[in-house]
Design a protein around this motif. Structure first.
Motif, PDB file in Angstrom:
ATOM      1  N   PRO A   1       0.783  -1.327  -0.031  1.00  0.00           N
ATOM      2  CA  PRO A   1      -0.032   0.091  -0.020  1.00  0.00           C
ATOM      3  C   PRO A   1       0.857   1.095  -0.023  1.00  0.00           C
ATOM      4  CG  PRO A   1      -0.080  -1.060   2.164  1.00  0.00           C
ATOM      5  CD  PRO A   1       0.678  -2.234   1.328  1.00  0.00           C
ATOM      6  N   ALA A   2       0.267   1.918  -0.766  1.00  0.00           N
ATOM      7  CA  ALA A   2       1.213   3.581  -0.709  1.00  0.00           C
ATOM      8  C   ALA A   2       0.030   4.368  -0.132  1.00  0.00           C
ATOM      9  CB  ALA A   2       1.462   4.026  -2.227  1.00  0.00           C
ATOM     10  N   ASP A   3       0.689   5.381   0.933  1.00  0.00           N
ATOM     11  CA  ASP A   3      -0.153   6.236   1.598  1.00  0.00           C
ATOM     12  C   ASP A   3       0.615   7.612   1.396  1.00  0.00           C
ATOM     13  OD1 ASP A   3      -1.293   8.006   3.492  1.00  0.00           O
ATOM     14  OD2 ASP A   3      -1.586   6.370   5.113  1.00  0.00           O
ATOM     15  N   PHE A   4       0.041   8.553   0.484  1.00  0.00           N
ATOM     16  CA  PHE A   4       0.529   9.532   0.372  1.00  0.00           C
ATOM     17  C   PHE A   4      -0.252  10.969  -0.013  1.00  0.00           C
ATOM     18  CE2 PHE A   4      -0.375   7.418  -3.617  1.00  0.00           C
ATOM     19  CZ  PHE A   4      -0.541   8.273  -4.635  1.00  0.00           C
ATOM     20  N   LYS A   5       0.179  12.103   0.127  1.00  0.00           N
ATOM     21  CA  LYS A   5      -0.233  13.209  -0.273  1.00  0.00           C
ATOM     22  C   LYS A   5       0.025  13.798  -1.525  1.00  0.00           C
ATOM     23  CE  LYS A   5      -1.014  14.658   4.537  1.00  0.00           C
ATOM     24  NZ  LYS A   5      -0.647  15.754   5.724  1.00  0.00           N
ATOM     25  N   THR A   6      -1.029  14.465  -2.206  1.00  0.00           N
ATOM     26  CA  THR A   6      -0.646  14.836  -3.545  1.00  0.00           C
ATOM     27  C   THR A   6      -1.801  15.765  -3.913  1.00  0.00           C
ATOM     28  OG1 THR A   6      -0.206  14.012  -5.911  1.00  0.00           O
ATOM     29  CG2 THR A   6      -1.987  13.000  -4.786  1.00  0.00           C
ATOM     30  N   LYS A   7      -1.542  16.432  -5.315  1.00  0.00           N
ATOM     31  CA  LYS A   7      -2.428  17.137  -5.764  1.00  0.00           C
ATOM     32  C   LYS A   7      -3.235  16.667  -6.891  1.00  0.00           C
ATOM     33  CE  LYS A   7      -1.311  21.370  -5.400  1.00  0.00           C
ATOM     34  NZ  LYS A   7      -1.886  22.428  -4.482  1.00  0.00           N
ATOM     35  N   ILE A   8      -4.624  16.864  -7.260  1.00  0.00           N
ATOM     36  CA  ILE A   8      -4.979  16.236  -8.456  1.00  0.00           C
ATOM     37  C   ILE A   8      -4.811  16.923  -9.619  1.00  0.00           C
ATOM     38  CG2 ILE A   8      -7.354  15.761  -9.595  1.00  0.00           C
ATOM     39  CD1 ILE A   8      -8.467  14.706  -6.946  1.00  0.00           C
ATOM     40  N   GLU A   9      -4.118  16.358 -10.662  1.00  0.00           N
ATOM     41  CA  GLU A   9      -3.738  17.091 -11.650  1.00  0.00           C
ATOM     42  C   GLU A   9      -5.007  17.134 -12.838  1.00  0.00           C
ATOM     43  OE1 GLU A   9      -0.506  18.439 -12.313  1.00  0.00           O
ATOM     44  OE2 GLU A   9      -0.189  17.928 -10.273  1.00  0.00           O
ATOM     45  N   GLU A  10      -5.710  16.077 -12.666  1.00  0.00           N
ATOM     46  CA  GLU A  10      -6.839  15.766 -13.547  1.00  0.00           C
ATOM     47  C   GLU A  10      -7.636  14.830 -13.109  1.00  0.00           C
ATOM     48  OE1 GLU A  10      -7.017  14.131 -18.245  1.00  0.00           O
ATOM     49  OE2 GLU A  10      -5.367  14.917 -17.667  1.00  0.00           O
ATOM     50  N   ALA A  11      -8.936  14.896 -13.377  1.00  0.00           N
ATOM     51  CA  ALA A  11      -9.729  13.950 -12.964  1.00  0.00           C
ATOM     52  C   ALA A  11     -10.997  13.931 -14.035  1.00  0.00           C
ATOM     53  CB  ALA A  11     -10.546  14.383 -11.472  1.00  0.00           C
ATOM     54  N   VAL A  12     -11.374  12.619 -13.985  1.00  0.00           N
ATOM     55  CA  VAL A  12     -12.652  12.276 -14.920  1.00  0.00           C
ATOM     56  C   VAL A  12     -13.409  11.436 -14.039  1.00  0.00           C
ATOM     57  CG1 VAL A  12     -13.185  10.859 -16.930  1.00  0.00           C
ATOM     58  CG2 VAL A  12     -10.994  11.883 -16.777  1.00  0.00           C
TER      59      VAL A  12
ATOM     60  N   ARG B   1      -8.837   4.272  -0.439  1.00  0.00           N
ATOM     61  CA  ARG B   1      -9.445   5.357   0.371  1.00  0.00           C
ATOM     62  C   ARG B   1      -8.979   6.600  -0.237  1.00  0.00           C
ATOM     63  NH1 ARG B   1      -6.911   2.597   3.931  1.00  0.00           N
ATOM     64  NH2 ARG B   1      -8.909   1.348   4.584  1.00  0.00           N
ATOM     65  N   ILE B   2      -9.591   7.794   0.135  1.00  0.00           N
ATOM     66  CA  ILE B   2      -9.258   9.109  -0.251  1.00  0.00           C
ATOM     67  C   ILE B   2      -9.574   9.951   0.672  1.00  0.00           C
ATOM     68  CG2 ILE B   2     -11.250   9.632  -1.896  1.00  0.00           C
ATOM     69  CD1 ILE B   2      -9.518  11.352  -3.517  1.00  0.00           C
ATOM     70  N   PHE B   3      -8.650  10.916   1.182  1.00  0.00           N
ATOM     71  CA  PHE B   3      -9.023  12.066   2.122  1.00  0.00           C
ATOM     72  C   PHE B   3      -9.145  13.391   1.299  1.00  0.00           C
ATOM     73  CE2 PHE B   3      -6.785   8.525   4.323  1.00  0.00           C
ATOM     74  CZ  PHE B   3      -7.502   8.540   5.617  1.00  0.00           C
ATOM     75  N   VAL B   4     -10.231  14.176   1.605  1.00  0.00           N
ATOM     76  CA  VAL B   4     -10.305  15.360   0.920  1.00  0.00           C
ATOM     77  C   VAL B   4     -10.606  16.258   2.133  1.00  0.00           C
ATOM     78  CG1 VAL B   4     -11.821  16.747  -0.808  1.00  0.00           C
ATOM     79  CG2 VAL B   4     -11.185  14.339  -1.389  1.00  0.00           C
ATOM     80  N   ASP B   5      -9.914  17.237   2.261  1.00  0.00           N
ATOM     81  CA  ASP B   5     -10.132  18.332   3.406  1.00  0.00           C
ATOM     82  C   ASP B   5     -10.249  17.578   4.651  1.00  0.00           C
ATOM     83  OD1 ASP B   5     -10.168  20.691   1.845  1.00  0.00           O
ATOM     84  OD2 ASP B   5     -12.396  20.429   1.242  1.00  0.00           O
ATOM     85  N   GLY B   6      -9.283  16.534   4.902  1.00  0.00           N
ATOM     86  CA  GLY B   6      -9.395  15.785   6.160  1.00  0.00           C
ATOM     87  C   GLY B   6     -10.311  14.828   6.091  1.00  0.00           C
ATOM     88  N   LYS B   7     -11.363  14.790   5.318  1.00  0.00           N
ATOM     89  CA  LYS B   7     -12.269  13.860   5.494  1.00  0.00           C
ATOM     90  C   LYS B   7     -12.057  12.520   4.775  1.00  0.00           C
ATOM     91  CE  LYS B   7     -17.517  13.213   5.258  1.00  0.00           C
ATOM     92  NZ  LYS B   7     -18.724  13.572   4.941  1.00  0.00           N
ATOM     93  N   LYS B   8     -12.375  11.457   5.329  1.00  0.00           N
ATOM     94  CA  LYS B   8     -12.154  10.034   4.773  1.00  0.00           C
ATOM     95  C   LYS B   8     -13.139   9.482   3.980  1.00  0.00           C
ATOM     96  CE  LYS B   8     -11.494   6.519   7.403  1.00  0.00           C
ATOM     97  NZ  LYS B   8     -11.121   5.206   8.181  1.00  0.00           N
ATOM     98  N   PHE B   9     -12.889   8.971   2.815  1.00  0.00           N
ATOM     99  CA  PHE B   9     -14.033   8.341   2.043  1.00  0.00           C
ATOM    100  C   PHE B   9     -13.368   6.988   1.507  1.00  0.00           C
ATOM    101  CE2 PHE B   9     -14.249  12.885   1.344  1.00  0.00           C
ATOM    102  CZ  PHE B   9     -15.803  13.159   1.630  1.00  0.00           C
ATOM    103  N   GLU B  10     -14.076   6.088   1.947  1.00  0.00           N
ATOM    104  CA  GLU B  10     -13.762   4.683   1.618  1.00  0.00           C
ATOM    105  C   GLU B  10     -14.469   4.242   0.266  1.00  0.00           C
ATOM    106  OE1 GLU B  10     -11.879   2.754   3.253  1.00  0.00           O
ATOM    107  OE2 GLU B  10     -11.653   3.476   5.106  1.00  0.00           O
ATOM    108  N   LEU B  11     -13.349   3.720  -0.540  1.00  0.00           N
ATOM    109  CA  LEU B  11     -13.930   3.607  -2.140  1.00  0.00           C
ATOM    110  C   LEU B  11     -14.090   2.089  -2.373  1.00  0.00           C
ATOM    111  CD1 LEU B  11     -11.134   5.989  -3.560  1.00  0.00           C
ATOM    112  CD2 LEU B  11     -13.767   6.363  -2.943  1.00  0.00           C
ATOM    113  N   ARG B  12     -14.093   1.094  -1.343  1.00  0.00           N
ATOM    114  CA  ARG B  12     -14.151  -0.354  -1.804  1.00  0.00           C
ATOM    115  C   ARG B  12     -15.519  -0.616  -1.316  1.00  0.00           C
ATOM    116  NH1 ARG B  12      -9.860  -4.734  -0.379  1.00  0.00           N
ATOM    117  NH2 ARG B  12      -9.213  -5.172  -2.357  1.00  0.00           N
TER     118      ARG B  12
END
Length: 117
Positions: free
Chosen positions: A34-45, A106-117
């Motif tokens: 697993p990779a746990d990292f902070k980043t910035k979205i470059e593009e989203a579809v 999972r993804i964290f946006v503005d500190g809020k966790k969203f489970e994606l599975r």
């Protein structure tokens, strides 16, 4: 009539096999790394079959498969929350053979966790 039934059966089998091959199952991703990292979205579809985000990871731009749109919206993650420039934290697994592809758990946006599975 028999020809029509045989043709319909063959078409059904071919359709099911093609969808199975094209589906991005979890088996294609290395869940032991697993990779746990902070980043910035470059593009989203934000469309089906999966929402995709291009992000920087270790100096490369990679594609991260998120979840289907229905699952994302059901869990409160809308298209306007993951636009270009949004800071996110991802927990994702690398693809076993595709160097620049991951699937997010999972993804964290503005500190809020969203489970994606």
């Amino acid at each position: 009539m028999r020809y029509l039934k045989t043709f319909a059966l063959a078409l059904t089998v071919v359709s099911l096999v093609s969808f199975t091959v094209l589906h991005h199952g979890w088996a294609d991703y290395d869940q032991t790394k697993p990779a746990d990292f902070k980043t910035k979205i470059e593009e989203a579809v934000y469309e089906n079959p999966h929402v995709l985000a291009k992000v920087k990871y270790k100096k490369d731009v990679i594609t991260v498969f998120l979840a289907p749109t229905s699952r994302m919206t059901d869990r409160g993650l809308t298209a306007d929350m993951i636009t270009k420039g949004t800071d996110v934290r991802l927990v994702a697994y690398p693809h076993k053979t595709e160097k620049n592809e991951m699937r997010a758990e999972r993804i964290f946006v503005d500190g809020k966790k969203f489970e994606l599975r």
